[in-house]
Scaffold this motif. Structure first.
Motif, PDB file in Angstrom:
ATOM      1  N   LEU A 289     -12.393   8.947   3.640  1.00  0.00           N
ATOM      2  CA  LEU A 289     -11.803   7.621   3.462  1.00  0.00           C
ATOM      3  C   LEU A 289     -10.597   7.666   2.538  1.00  0.00           C
ATOM      4  CD1 LEU A 289     -14.842   5.177   3.186  1.00  0.00           C
ATOM      5  CD2 LEU A 289     -13.808   6.204   5.214  1.00  0.00           C
ATOM      6  N   MET A 290     -10.687   8.494   1.501  1.00  0.00           N
ATOM      7  CA  MET A 290      -9.619   8.555   0.503  1.00  0.00           C
ATOM      8  C   MET A 290      -8.310   9.083   1.074  1.00  0.00           C
ATOM      9  SD  MET A 290     -11.844   9.856  -2.803  1.00  0.00           S
ATOM     10  CE  MET A 290     -10.506   9.806  -3.992  1.00  0.00           C
ATOM     11  N   GLN A 291      -8.370   9.795   2.196  1.00  0.00           N
ATOM     12  CA  GLN A 291      -7.152  10.327   2.804  1.00  0.00           C
ATOM     13  C   GLN A 291      -6.193   9.224   3.257  1.00  0.00           C
ATOM     14  OE1 GLN A 291      -7.997  14.349   5.172  1.00  0.00           O
ATOM     15  NE2 GLN A 291      -9.286  12.677   5.876  1.00  0.00           N
ATOM     16  N   PHE A 292      -6.745   8.070   3.600  1.00  0.00           N
ATOM     17  CA  PHE A 292      -5.934   7.015   4.201  1.00  0.00           C
ATOM     18  C   PHE A 292      -5.465   5.961   3.198  1.00  0.00           C
ATOM     19  CE2 PHE A 292      -9.164   8.414   7.328  1.00  0.00           C
ATOM     20  CZ  PHE A 292      -8.308   9.117   8.156  1.00  0.00           C
ATOM     21  N   ALA A 293      -5.797   6.140   1.935  1.00  0.00           N
ATOM     22  CA  ALA A 293      -5.602   5.061   0.972  1.00  0.00           C
ATOM     23  C   ALA A 293      -4.485   5.319  -0.023  1.00  0.00           C
ATOM     24  CB  ALA A 293      -6.903   4.813   0.215  1.00  0.00           C
TER      25      ALA A 293
ATOM     26  N   TYR B 113      -3.886   0.521  16.371  1.00  0.00           N
ATOM     27  CA  TYR B 113      -4.983   1.476  16.522  1.00  0.00           C
ATOM     28  C   TYR B 113      -4.426   2.894  16.548  1.00  0.00           C
ATOM     29  CZ  TYR B 113      -8.923   4.092  18.344  1.00  0.00           C
ATOM     30  OH  TYR B 113      -9.910   5.023  18.493  1.00  0.00           O
ATOM     31  N   ILE B 114      -5.035   3.783  15.758  1.00  0.00           N
ATOM     32  CA  ILE B 114      -4.668   5.193  15.714  1.00  0.00           C
ATOM     33  C   ILE B 114      -5.833   5.997  16.278  1.00  0.00           C
ATOM     34  CG2 ILE B 114      -4.057   7.163  14.242  1.00  0.00           C
ATOM     35  CD1 ILE B 114      -3.571   3.796  12.714  1.00  0.00           C
TER      36      ILE B 114
ATOM     37  N   LEU C 284      -1.177  12.871   7.952  1.00  0.00           N
ATOM     38  CA  LEU C 284      -1.457  11.664   7.170  1.00  0.00           C
ATOM     39  C   LEU C 284      -0.180  10.894   6.861  1.00  0.00           C
ATOM     40  CD1 LEU C 284      -4.168  13.138   4.785  1.00  0.00           C
ATOM     41  CD2 LEU C 284      -4.533  11.534   6.676  1.00  0.00           C
ATOM     42  N   GLU C 285       0.914  11.618   6.621  1.00  0.00           N
ATOM     43  CA  GLU C 285       2.195  10.950   6.385  1.00  0.00           C
ATOM     44  C   GLU C 285       2.656  10.218   7.643  1.00  0.00           C
ATOM     45  OE1 GLU C 285       4.923  13.885   4.960  1.00  0.00           O
ATOM     46  OE2 GLU C 285       4.073  13.918   2.926  1.00  0.00           O
ATOM     47  N   ALA C 286       2.448  10.834   8.806  1.00  0.00           N
ATOM     48  CA  ALA C 286       2.836  10.199  10.070  1.00  0.00           C
ATOM     49  C   ALA C 286       2.008   8.941  10.325  1.00  0.00           C
ATOM     50  CB  ALA C 286       2.659  11.192  11.223  1.00  0.00           C
ATOM     51  N   ILE C 287       0.716   9.002  10.011  1.00  0.00           N
ATOM     52  CA  ILE C 287      -0.157   7.844  10.195  1.00  0.00           C
ATOM     53  C   ILE C 287       0.253   6.703   9.263  1.00  0.00           C
ATOM     54  CG2 ILE C 287      -2.522   7.007   9.832  1.00  0.00           C
ATOM     55  CD1 ILE C 287      -3.499   9.721  10.909  1.00  0.00           C
ATOM     56  N   LYS C 288       0.535   7.028   8.019  1.00  0.00           N
ATOM     57  CA  LYS C 288       0.924   5.986   7.059  1.00  0.00           C
ATOM     58  C   LYS C 288       2.290   5.392   7.409  1.00  0.00           C
ATOM     59  CE  LYS C 288      -1.949   7.803   3.327  1.00  0.00           C
ATOM     60  NZ  LYS C 288      -1.989   8.449   2.000  1.00  0.00           N
ATOM     61  N   GLN C 289       3.200   6.230   7.924  1.00  0.00           N
ATOM     62  CA  GLN C 289       4.500   5.720   8.349  1.00  0.00           C
ATOM     63  C   GLN C 289       4.339   4.786   9.543  1.00  0.00           C
ATOM     64  OE1 GLN C 289       7.611   6.197   6.831  1.00  0.00           O
ATOM     65  NE2 GLN C 289       8.091   4.511   8.239  1.00  0.00           N
TER      66      GLN C 289
ATOM     67  N   ILE D 259      -1.122   7.938  19.106  1.00  0.00           N
ATOM     68  CA  ILE D 259      -1.967   9.025  19.598  1.00  0.00           C
ATOM     69  C   ILE D 259      -1.661  10.284  18.796  1.00  0.00           C
ATOM     70  CG2 ILE D 259      -2.640  10.391  21.599  1.00  0.00           C
ATOM     71  CD1 ILE D 259      -1.484   8.136  23.364  1.00  0.00           C
ATOM     72  N   VAL D 260      -2.661  10.789  18.077  1.00  0.00           N
ATOM     73  CA  VAL D 260      -2.510  11.995  17.248  1.00  0.00           C
ATOM     74  C   VAL D 260      -3.434  13.072  17.811  1.00  0.00           C
ATOM     75  CG1 VAL D 260      -2.745  12.952  14.927  1.00  0.00           C
ATOM     76  CG2 VAL D 260      -1.996  10.577  15.223  1.00  0.00           C
ATOM     77  N   HIS D 261      -2.887  14.267  18.057  1.00  0.00           N
ATOM     78  CA  HIS D 261      -3.738  15.311  18.629  1.00  0.00           C
ATOM     79  C   HIS D 261      -3.191  16.700  18.345  1.00  0.00           C
ATOM     80  CE1 HIS D 261      -7.277  14.876  21.417  1.00  0.00           C
ATOM     81  NE2 HIS D 261      -7.217  16.198  21.262  1.00  0.00           N
TER      82      HIS D 261
END
Length: 265
Positions: A63-67, A138-139, A242-247, A193-195
């Motif tokens: 969980l902490m990865q996304f915060a 949605y990711i 994680l940087e791509a998801i947060k962006q 979409i992340v893979h």
């Protein structure tokens, strides 16, 4: 509408408080891990775990990865797991454990952007629920996009799928009920979409298939592929992911995504 119970977890964190919460999923008491900022909440992330039982269970480190210090993160355990009542139905009634939690958080924080992240098994968990919820995006990360693809590629999981869902031909209706693509429309929330190209647990063809179907539907999406990575990226690649998801979440919140999408078409 609120959580029924909160149990403080012994986690040391400068910016967040960790609670194991209990809430109603239909007529069952189900649990999840809630990571609440000590300061104002400006973003909500719902993490949909992969696996089953103790494999892939919700952990504080995940969980902490996304915060950041203003992000609330919640991970439902799903029914039948980690003290939750009921039985895990693998994309059946356990989907309600996702939708009810999001409705509770949306009622508590009505003006805050909510992003869902579905990892591995959680990929289809999210695809089956995100369209009808008050979410911003949605990711799907290393996620299953079609249960038939899962049955075909994971020979080691066929026994479990037969027990929990049935056989794709003999129980075709149960598999059709788990067909998320048919429920997505042009107006569904945008999807990232992340893979990983070397993912052996969930092959990258799940991502390719989803992108192809979203193109046909006309839905808004973006892809982020790491062709040298597996199911879980190596540390240096994980940082980039994680940087791509947060962006992505930032672009959605600032409403620049559709402009970028239309320019790239």
């Amino acid at each position: 509408m609120d959580f029924i119970n909160k149990k403080r977890m012994p986690v040391e964190s400068k910016y967040h408080i960790f609670d194991e919460v209990t809430y109603k999923g239909e007529d069952l008491h189900v649990r999840g891990l809630l990571m609440t900022p000590r300061e104002n909440v400006r973003r909500i992330v719902i993490y949909l775990r992969g696996g089953k039982g103790q494999v892939g269970k919700v952990r504080t480190s995940r969980l902490m990865q996304f915060a950041d210090k203003h992000t609330l993160v919640f991970g439902p355990y799903y029914r039948g797991n980690n003290g939750s009542e009921g039985k895990d139905e693998f994309y059946g009634s356990d989907l309600n454990d996702v939708t009810e939690a999001i409705r509770i958080l949306h009622q508590i924080y009505p003006d805050i952007a909510i992003h869902m992240i579905g990892f591995s098994r959680g990929g289809l968990q999210g695809l089956l629920t995100f369209q009808n919820l008050p979410v911003s995006s949605y990711i799907i990360w290393g996620g299953v996009s079609d249960i038939n693809l899962m049955y075909e590629e994971r020979i080691d999981l066929r026994g479990m799928l037969k027990r929990m869902v049935g056989h794709p031909k003999k129980d075709a209706e149960a598999y059709q009920q788990r067909n998320a693509i048919s429920q997505i429309t042009e107006t569904s929330p945008p999807i990232l979409i992340v893979h990983g190209g070397k993912d052996k647990q969930v092959g990258i063809h799940n991502a390719y298939y989803l992108a192809e179907q979203l193109d046909k539907i006309g839905a808004t999406y973006r892809t982020y592929y790491q062709m040298s990575e597996g199911h879980v990226p190596k540390p240096f690649a994980l940082k980039d992911t994680l940087e791509a998801i947060k962006q992505w979440m930032k672009d959605v919140e600032q409403d620049t995504l559709k402009e970028q999408y239309n320019n790239n078409k």
